[in-house]
Scaffold this motif. Structure first.
Motif, short mmCIF file in Angstrom:
data_model
loop_
_atom_site.label_atom_id
_atom_site.label_comp_id
_atom_site.label_asym_id
_atom_site.label_seq_id
_atom_site.Cartn_x
_atom_site.Cartn_y
_atom_site.Cartn_z
N PRO A 20 0.84 -1.21 0.00
CA PRO A 20 0.00 0.00 0.00
C PRO A 20 0.86 1.25 0.00
O PRO A 20 2.05 1.20 0.35
N ALA A 21 0.27 2.36 -0.37
CA ALA A 21 0.98 3.64 -0.32
C ALA A 21 1.45 3.91 1.11
O ALA A 21 0.76 3.60 2.07
N GLY A 22 2.64 4.48 1.23
CA GLY A 22 3.18 4.79 2.54
C GLY A 22 4.06 3.72 3.12
O GLY A 22 4.65 3.91 4.19
N THR A 23 4.18 2.57 2.46
CA THR A 23 5.06 1.50 2.95
C THR A 23 6.51 1.96 2.90
O THR A 23 6.92 2.63 1.96
N THR B 197 1.15 4.36 13.38
CA THR B 197 0.99 3.03 12.79
C THR B 197 1.65 3.04 11.43
O THR B 197 1.51 4.01 10.68
N PHE B 198 2.38 1.99 11.10
CA PHE B 198 3.11 2.01 9.84
C PHE B 198 3.24 0.61 9.26
O PHE B 198 3.11 -0.39 9.97
N ASN B 199 3.47 0.57 7.96
CA ASN B 199 3.71 -0.68 7.23
C ASN B 199 5.18 -0.75 6.85
O ASN B 199 5.73 0.22 6.32
N ILE B 200 5.80 -1.91 7.10
CA ILE B 200 7.20 -2.13 6.78
C ILE B 200 7.31 -3.32 5.83
O ILE B 200 6.76 -4.39 6.10
N ALA B 201 8.01 -3.13 4.72
CA ALA B 201 8.34 -4.24 3.82
C ALA B 201 9.59 -4.91 4.37
O ALA B 201 10.66 -4.31 4.39
N ASP B 202 9.44 -6.15 4.83
CA ASP B 202 10.56 -6.82 5.52
C ASP B 202 10.46 -8.32 5.33
O ASP B 202 9.45 -8.93 5.69
N GLY B 203 11.52 -8.91 4.77
CA GLY B 203 11.56 -10.36 4.64
C GLY B 203 10.48 -10.94 3.75
O GLY B 203 10.01 -12.07 3.99
N GLY B 204 10.07 -10.19 2.73
CA GLY B 204 9.03 -10.70 1.83
C GLY B 204 7.64 -10.60 2.42
O GLY B 204 6.68 -11.14 1.85
N LYS B 205 7.50 -9.90 3.56
CA LYS B 205 6.20 -9.76 4.21
C LYS B 205 5.92 -8.29 4.48
O LYS B 205 6.84 -7.49 4.58
N LEU B 206 4.63 -7.98 4.61
CA LEU B 206 4.22 -6.64 5.01
C LEU B 206 3.87 -6.69 6.49
O LEU B 206 2.94 -7.42 6.89
N GLU C 156 2.97 -4.74 10.20
CA GLU C 156 2.42 -3.53 10.80
C GLU C 156 2.97 -3.36 12.20
O GLU C 156 2.98 -4.28 13.00
N TYR C 157 3.46 -2.15 12.48
CA TYR C 157 3.95 -1.81 13.80
C TYR C 157 3.18 -0.60 14.33
O TYR C 157 2.82 0.29 13.57
N ARG C 158 2.98 -0.61 15.64
CA ARG C 158 2.23 0.49 16.26
C ARG C 158 3.03 1.03 17.45
O ARG C 158 3.52 0.27 18.28
N TYR C 159 3.12 2.35 17.50
CA TYR C 159 3.81 3.02 18.59
C TYR C 159 2.90 4.09 19.19
O TYR C 159 2.07 4.68 18.49
N LYS C 160 3.07 4.34 20.48
CA LYS C 160 2.22 5.30 21.18
C LYS C 160 3.05 6.12 22.16
O LYS C 160 3.91 5.58 22.86
N VAL C 161 2.78 7.42 22.19
CA VAL C 161 3.43 8.29 23.18
C VAL C 161 2.85 7.97 24.56
O VAL C 161 1.63 7.93 24.74
N VAL C 162 3.74 7.73 25.55
CA VAL C 162 3.28 7.36 26.89
C VAL C 162 3.73 8.35 27.96
O VAL C 162 3.39 8.18 29.14
N GLY C 163 4.51 9.36 27.59
CA GLY C 163 4.91 10.33 28.59
C GLY C 163 6.07 11.19 28.16
O GLY C 163 6.51 11.15 27.00
N HIS C 164 6.58 11.97 29.11
CA HIS C 164 7.72 12.84 28.89
C HIS C 164 8.69 12.66 30.05
O HIS C 164 8.26 12.61 31.21
N GLU C 165 9.97 12.54 29.75
CA GLU C 165 10.97 12.32 30.79
C GLU C 165 12.25 13.08 30.48
O GLU C 165 12.59 13.29 29.31
N ARG C 166 12.95 13.48 31.53
CA ARG C 166 14.27 14.07 31.40
C ARG C 166 15.27 12.96 31.70
O ARG C 166 15.25 12.37 32.78
N ILE C 167 16.14 12.64 30.73
CA ILE C 167 17.07 11.54 30.91
C ILE C 167 18.50 11.98 30.56
O ILE C 167 18.70 12.91 29.78
N GLU C 168 19.45 11.28 31.14
CA GLU C 168 20.86 11.54 30.91
C GLU C 168 21.47 10.37 30.16
O GLU C 168 21.31 9.21 30.55
#
Length: 243
Positions: free
Chosen positions: A133-136, A158-167, A169-181
């Protein structure tokens, strides 16, 4: 045991993305990461972005084990993605993956045909084609995808990745904000997690708005409860956002 996880961890630094992204400018840059299993440093990854005329880009990642564990871990990874950043988002044309130096050498080439809506996968002497699909996108340029998505204020990706002959789907979500070193400095970050269905693995990524949302830390817990971290060690000043 380390040999089992290093290839996956090296790839982890470049396993984020987004579909339907509106293109936004990203500066050319280089960045380096320290890879650790627990407290033990096991490898290094460098990534670089070059931009050209008409929105063209070349994105590259190189990973290798540290000298202290190279007697056990010999895998070296190199990935490249070439394409364009358009008004529709990141659009890869060519992707190349090479794992060498160890017992599991592998080479893969992907070619995207956007007129036909297909991707050709050439790996280990085999060649096959699948519809997309478009956007892969490919899994390497996905890091640029998430940087652009966060710059636009997106909270769910949410995104589509062409990988290993397969399509995939991965999903990521913002869960917060942090100050890190991290070795490269102290940063205010947006923390995101990878959403998984019935999987004991956990992944969190911290991205710094001051560096155009470059990931400054990636953390993953495997099914056996081992933990892996990728921390930013160095970066180009071109990444800094001027207030």
């Amino acid at each position: 045991m380390l040999k089992k996880y290093l290839p996956g961890l090296l790839l982890l630094t470049v396993t984020l993305a987004s579909t339907a992204l509106q293109a936004a400018p990203l500066p050319g840059f280089e960045a380096g990461y320290i890879l650790k299993r627990g407290k033990l440093r096991i490898g290094t990854t460098t990534v670089s972005l070059q931009t050209g005329a008409a929105g063209s880009y070349l994105y590259e990642s190189r990973s290798w084990p540290t000298r202290w564990v190279s007697w056990l871990l010999k895998d070296r990874l190199r990935e490249t993605s070439r394409g364009h950043m358009t008004t529709a988002g990141v659009r890869p044309d060519k992707y190349h993956y090479l794992r060498s130096g160890g017992s599991r050498e592998r080479e893969t080439d992907l070619s995207f045909d956007w007129e036909k809506g297909t991707v050709s996968n050439h790996v280990e002497g085999s060649l096959w084609e699948m519809n997309i699909p478009a956007g892969t996108i490919d899994k390497l340029v996905s890091q640029l995808g998430v940087m652009l998505a966060l710059k636009q204020g997106k909270k769910d990706v949410t995104f589509n990745i062409a990988d290993g002959g397969k399509l995939k789907e991965y999903r990521y979500k913002v869960v917060g904000h942090e100050r890190i070193e991290v070795p490269a400095g102290t940063f205010e970050t947006v923390k995101i997690t990878k959403l998984r269905d019935h999987n004991r693995r956990q992944t969190y990524v911290w991205c710094a708005p001051a560096l155009n949302y470059l990931p400054v830390r990636i953390w993953q817990r495997e099914k056996d409860d081992s933990e892996y971290t990728s921390d930013l060690e160095s970066f180009s000043e071109t990444l800094r956002v001027v207030p």
